[in-house]
Write a protein that holds these residues in place. Structure first.
Motif, PDB file in Angstrom:
ATOM      1  N   LEU A 260       0.861  -1.181   0.000  1.00  0.00           N
ATOM      2  CA  LEU A 260       0.000   0.000   0.000  1.00  0.00           C
ATOM      3  C   LEU A 260       0.900   1.235   0.000  1.00  0.00           C
ATOM      4  O   LEU A 260       1.209   1.796   1.064  1.00  0.00           O
ATOM      5  N   PRO A 261       1.343   1.682  -1.177  1.00  0.00           N
ATOM      6  CA  PRO A 261       2.325   2.781  -1.236  1.00  0.00           C
ATOM      7  C   PRO A 261       1.872   4.064  -0.562  1.00  0.00           C
ATOM      8  O   PRO A 261       2.709   4.864  -0.148  1.00  0.00           O
ATOM      9  N   HIS A 262       0.575   4.278  -0.438  1.00  0.00           N
ATOM     10  CA  HIS A 262       0.140   5.543   0.153  1.00  0.00           C
ATOM     11  C   HIS A 262       0.385   5.587   1.659  1.00  0.00           C
ATOM     12  O   HIS A 262       0.163   6.638   2.285  1.00  0.00           O
ATOM     13  N   ALA A 263       0.853   4.487   2.253  1.00  0.00           N
ATOM     14  CA  ALA A 263       1.154   4.513   3.684  1.00  0.00           C
ATOM     15  C   ALA A 263       2.246   5.541   3.992  1.00  0.00           C
ATOM     16  O   ALA A 263       2.208   6.205   5.038  1.00  0.00           O
ATOM     17  N   ALA A 264       3.220   5.704   3.079  1.00  0.00           N
ATOM     18  CA  ALA A 264       4.286   6.691   3.305  1.00  0.00           C
ATOM     19  C   ALA A 264       3.724   8.109   3.278  1.00  0.00           C
ATOM     20  O   ALA A 264       4.126   8.967   4.079  1.00  0.00           O
ATOM     21  N   ALA A 354       2.841   7.976  -5.034  1.00  0.00           N
ATOM     22  CA  ALA A 354       4.013   7.722  -5.868  1.00  0.00           C
ATOM     23  C   ALA A 354       4.421   8.975  -6.637  1.00  0.00           C
ATOM     24  O   ALA A 354       5.618   9.260  -6.798  1.00  0.00           O
ATOM     25  N   GLN A 355       3.446   9.730  -7.117  1.00  0.00           N
ATOM     26  CA  GLN A 355       3.756  10.972  -7.829  1.00  0.00           C
ATOM     27  C   GLN A 355       4.396  11.985  -6.891  1.00  0.00           C
ATOM     28  O   GLN A 355       5.386  12.638  -7.243  1.00  0.00           O
ATOM     29  N   VAL A 356       3.855  12.124  -5.683  1.00  0.00           N
ATOM     30  CA  VAL A 356       4.393  13.083  -4.723  1.00  0.00           C
ATOM     31  C   VAL A 356       5.855  12.783  -4.419  1.00  0.00           C
ATOM     32  O   VAL A 356       6.686  13.696  -4.304  1.00  0.00           O
ATOM     33  N   GLU A 357       6.166  11.513  -4.300  1.00  0.00           N
ATOM     34  CA  GLU A 357       7.534  11.133  -3.933  1.00  0.00           C
ATOM     35  C   GLU A 357       8.553  11.546  -4.992  1.00  0.00           C
ATOM     36  O   GLU A 357       9.729  11.764  -4.679  1.00  0.00           O
ATOM     37  N   LEU A 358       8.106  11.674  -6.236  1.00  0.00           N
ATOM     38  CA  LEU A 358       9.035  12.000  -7.325  1.00  0.00           C
ATOM     39  C   LEU A 358       9.082  13.485  -7.645  1.00  0.00           C
ATOM     40  O   LEU A 358       9.887  13.903  -8.484  1.00  0.00           O
ATOM     41  N   LEU A 359       8.240  14.291  -6.996  1.00  0.00           N
ATOM     42  CA  LEU A 359       8.175  15.712  -7.330  1.00  0.00           C
ATOM     43  C   LEU A 359       9.285  16.494  -6.638  1.00  0.00           C
ATOM     44  O   LEU A 359       9.679  16.169  -5.508  1.00  0.00           O
ATOM     45  N   PRO A 360       9.767  17.542  -7.272  1.00  0.00           N
ATOM     46  CA  PRO A 360      10.814  18.376  -6.657  1.00  0.00           C
ATOM     47  C   PRO A 360      10.224  19.290  -5.586  1.00  0.00           C
ATOM     48  O   PRO A 360       9.007  19.479  -5.493  1.00  0.00           O
ATOM     49  N   THR A 361      11.091  19.869  -4.803  1.00  0.00           N
ATOM     50  CA  THR A 361      10.706  20.859  -3.798  1.00  0.00           C
ATOM     51  C   THR A 361      10.807  22.249  -4.404  1.00  0.00           C
ATOM     52  O   THR A 361      11.734  22.537  -5.158  1.00  0.00           O
ATOM     53  N   VAL A 362       9.860  23.101  -4.073  1.00  0.00           N
ATOM     54  CA  VAL A 362       9.875  24.489  -4.534  1.00  0.00           C
ATOM     55  C   VAL A 362      10.360  25.366  -3.395  1.00  0.00           C
ATOM     56  O   VAL A 362       9.820  25.293  -2.280  1.00  0.00           O
ATOM     57  N   SER A 363      11.377  26.184  -3.673  1.00  0.00           N
ATOM     58  CA  SER A 363      11.955  27.051  -2.647  1.00  0.00           C
ATOM     59  C   SER A 363      11.640  28.503  -2.943  1.00  0.00           C
ATOM     60  O   SER A 363      11.498  28.910  -4.099  1.00  0.00           O
ATOM     61  N   GLY A 364      11.546  29.285  -1.869  1.00  0.00           N
ATOM     62  CA  GLY A 364      11.323  30.709  -2.009  1.00  0.00           C
ATOM     63  C   GLY A 364      12.616  31.452  -2.274  1.00  0.00           C
ATOM     64  O   GLY A 364      13.688  30.843  -2.406  1.00  0.00           O
ATOM     65  N   PRO A 365      12.541  32.763  -2.354  1.00  0.00           N
ATOM     66  CA  PRO A 365      13.748  33.563  -2.604  1.00  0.00           C
ATOM     67  C   PRO A 365      14.823  33.292  -1.562  1.00  0.00           C
ATOM     68  O   PRO A 365      14.534  33.209  -0.365  1.00  0.00           O
ATOM     69  N   GLN A 366      16.023  33.121  -2.022  1.00  0.00           N
ATOM     70  CA  GLN A 366      17.164  32.840  -1.147  1.00  0.00           C
ATOM     71  C   GLN A 366      16.901  31.627  -0.245  1.00  0.00           C
ATOM     72  O   GLN A 366      17.390  31.546   0.880  1.00  0.00           O
TER      73      GLN A 366
END
Length: 721
Positions: A260-264, A354-366
């Motif tokens: 059940l991959p959604h457990a993570a 599964a999609q969430v795990e592969l997505l990048p992180t978005v960072s704010g300024p600096q």
């Protein structure tokens, strides 16, 4: 080595003794489970049987048997008799005196009600116990391994919609987790028993069969042997061959957490919730919209990513990885084609996770802040699944400047919008952020972050759980249902609308104080409407809500703001008659008067108890303390000082003026007001009183605040003479 799985518990001799000496025919399966688990938990066996103690009895009955033993009513009734006979057997062997024997029997009697409750509780079910109950209900002989395997095969061939469903409110992830935890405890007990056999066997001999010391890899062989014994024990206590079948050819009927991959993702939702609220029990508002069960399949099938996975074909590396995790195409294809609504929700949750795990992180300024897909999903659900603004979410670095009422404000979904994201104009940003005068420079500074966040949202939208139209994004109805399932899987309190509708006044008020104002007010109004009986005076249903506000303040003074709750009641349309009835309340009277004054009514101040007025002032002064703290922190940050100031370093810029104005009108002046604040609401008044103690220029005021902050004096206890 021998392949037997019989443990040296003295079971046969014990059953024969009970029949001979007591004339009692004890059922073998529960007797086997009781003796084995006592022995695995370390019970002394020198008398030839595991010797129970009050502590071991409670542990076996409350922790072990409810997850491992299927028992009929007759077998359940026999468990206390097994333990009583065991106590008699140990006493007959000279291992118990009369006093300890009586204490042990009393412990059995004390533990039995909890044992019976646990055995009947769906929350204690495991996969083996569940399927053992189903096959027995169908008339299958649980002691015939071939019959058990035939029943499992027929069950797996049956259309999913015709299979028995788990008892409400259980889900497969709960069964998977509990089964895994139960099996882990059994494996640990077997390993501990092996260690005891190795280091100091009982005079009755080793408990477990001889270890495989002649194997090429003894450590691996030992683990395999203990697993085999665990399988045999679980099957012996549920149905013959059941555990082995569920771990082998019929594993799809009893998925583990790894299936059940959604457990993570559920674990991540729990982390997010604890960061926000500190307790998993704080409930989130139900989704604004969820699909009807019969619509879930269609919504999932039109979602771009799940549809591409189900079709198979030439997938890129990333989608191929998601497909492998979700079993689509593959083991999950049957769910895709004929799964029940609940199974389809789980499949959608697997794809989303599964999609969430592969997505990048978005960072704010600096790199001043960052968000990922999991945080976006939590934030959307936490606001009642109402739409948000990409630009406003991307402006989190300026959250201290954005008016609080806009943080949860719903965004209108435009009828049409370009597919490509475009950061709103300066004029639109001024409205979105509640910050007039935004310029092109502000827009240019925000644009890279907003575009990156929009791209992240678009990737989430491929799952069918999220949408974006222009600058507006949110959860789809499918996403609301999926995220509620994921929240529940993470043990986060995520009630549905029907559950919320059944709450009492206190539970409703306690919950909505954490919710977005629109949703909270709507929930309060709906509660009053539901409880407005025809035999009551108009508006009478609001009385319990007002009482619940007072109760919430008394129960959690620091965390509850009466003014905030009354603002919700006002927004919900509480009638003036209900407010007038609350004027004499020692906690909420002043806020009731404030709302009535705002509605144009003439309410004398003396109609309100002083304690209610002091409660109101404590909250107002604490709000001034918060304003001063924020202004001071902002000023320090702008000057390059990012150190968090200590409370006594925060200058009470607005607090002192507010206190002096109130104390001038308070009978008895500042000292009397300070005493009233400390008496009425010491938790909320603590920060303002500390500021007065540290910063007020009038020594009489600072001394009065210092005195009020001291804990009450308790006379020392005199010793005996």
């Amino acid at each position: 080595m021998t392949r037997t799985t019989a443990l040296n518990t003295g079971l046969d001799d014990f059953l024969a003794w009970a029949a001979r000496e007591r004339g009692t025919a004890l059922p073998a399966r529960p007797a086997d489970a009781v003796l084995t688990l006592l022995a695995l938990r370390g019970a002394d066996r020198r008398s030839g049987v595991p010797e129970p103690t009050p502590q071991l009895v409670a542990r076996v009955l409350h922790e072990d048997l409810p997850g491992l033993l299927w028992a009929s009513e007759e077998e359940l009734d026999a468990v206390p008799a097994v333990l009583a006979a065991l106590a008699d057997r140990v006493r007959a062997a000279g291992r118990l005196n009369a006093k300890r024997h009586a204490r042990l029997l009393a412990a059995v009697d004390e533990a039995v009600p909890g044992f019976r409750a646990a055995m009947a509780d769906p929350a204690c079910l495991t996969w083996p116990r569940w399927y053992a109950s189903l096959l027995r209900a169908d008339g299958t002989d649980p002691d015939d391994a071939d019959a058990v395997r035939a029943w499992l095969a027929a069950h797996e061939r049956a259309p999913r919609a015709e299979r028995p469903v788990l008892p409400a409110p259980l889900h497969r992830f709960e069964m998977a987790d509990r089964t895994f935890a139960t099996r882990t405890r059994l494996a640990e007990a077997l390993l501990a028993a092996f260690a005891r056999d190795t280091t100091g066997a009982s005079p009755a001999g080793p408990l477990l069969p001889a270890p495989p010391l002649d194997a090429d890899r003894p450590d691996d062989a030992l683990g395999t042997e203990l697993e085999r014994i665990a399988d045999a024990l679980t099957s012996r206590w549920t149905a013959a061959g059941l555990t082995e079948a569920l771990a082998g050819p019929h594993a799809g009927l009893a998925p583990g957490p790894e299936a059940l991959p959604h457990a993570a993702l559920a674990d991540r939702m729990l982390d997010e919730h604890l960061d926000y609220y500190g307790a998993s029990s704080v409930p989130l508002p139900p989704p604004a919209r969820v699909p009807a069960p019969e619509d879930i399949r269609g919504l999932l099938h039109i979602a771009p990513l799940p549809a591409a996975l189900a079709a198979g074909g030439d997938l890129d590396d990333e989608r191929r990885e998601i497909a492998e995790r979700c079993g689509l195409p593959g083991p999950a294809t049957a769910v895709w084609e004929e799964g029940t609504p609940q199974e389809l929700i789980e499949l959608a949750a697997d794809v989303l996770a599964a999609q969430v795990e592969l997505l990048p992180t978005v960072s704010g300024p600096q790199d001043s802040w960052s968000v990922d897909g999991a945080h976006i999903l939590y934030a959307l659900y936490e606001r009642g699944s109402t739409p948000d603004s990409v630009a406003r979410k991307a402006s989190d670095t300026q959250v201290a400047e954005i008016p609080p009422e806009l943080e949860d404000a719903p965004e209108q979904v435009p009828a049409i919008a370009p597919a490509a994201y475009e950061t709103p104009s300066p004029e639109e940003l001024s409205v979105l952020l509640g910050l007039p005068g935004r310029t092109e420079a502000d827009r240019d500074e925000l644009d890279p972050t907003a575009r990156s966040l929009a791209a992240l949202v678009d990737r989430l939208a491929e799952t069918g759980c999220v949408f974006r139209r222009g600058d507006t994004f949110g959860l789809t109805p499918l996403g609301g249902a999926v995220m509620r399932h994921v929240m529940t899987a993470g043990q986060v309190a995520a009630p549905d609308a029907d559950t919320v509708a059944g709450w009492d006044a206190a539970t409703t008020v306690e919950a909505v104080r954490h919710w977005p104002p629109r949703i909270a007010a709507r929930t309060l109004a709906a509660w009053a409407d539901r409880n407005e009986g025809t035999d009551k005076e108009p508006g009478a249903a609001w009385g319990p809500l007002l009482a619940a506000v007072a109760g919430a303040k008394s129960g959690d003074p620091q965390g509850t703001r009466v003014r905030a709750l009354f603002a919700l009641l006002d927004r919900a349309g509480i009638p003036a008659a209900a407010l007038r009835s609350a004027l004499t309340d020692p906690v909420t009277g002043a806020e009731a008067r404030r709302l009535l004054l705002a509605r144009g009514e003439d309410v004398p101040e003396e109609s309100v108890p002083l304690s209610a007025r002091a409660t109101q002032l404590a909250e107002e002064l604490d709000a001034r303390w918060t304003d001063d703290m924020r202004a001071h922190v902002k000023e320090r940050y702008e000057n390059g000082d990012t150190r968090i100031p200590m409370p006594d370093e925060i200058p009470p810029t607005t607090l002192l003026a507010a206190f002096d104005a109130e104390s001038a009108a308070w009978t008895g002046g500042a000292p009397a007001l300070i005493r009233a604040l400390a008496d009425a609401d010491p938790a909320t008044a603590h920060r303002p009183l500390t500021a007065l103690r540290d910063h007020h220029p009038d020594k009489r005021v600072s001394d009065a605040a210092a005195h009020a902050l001291k804990p009450p004096h308790r006379p020392a206890r005199r010793g005996r003479r």
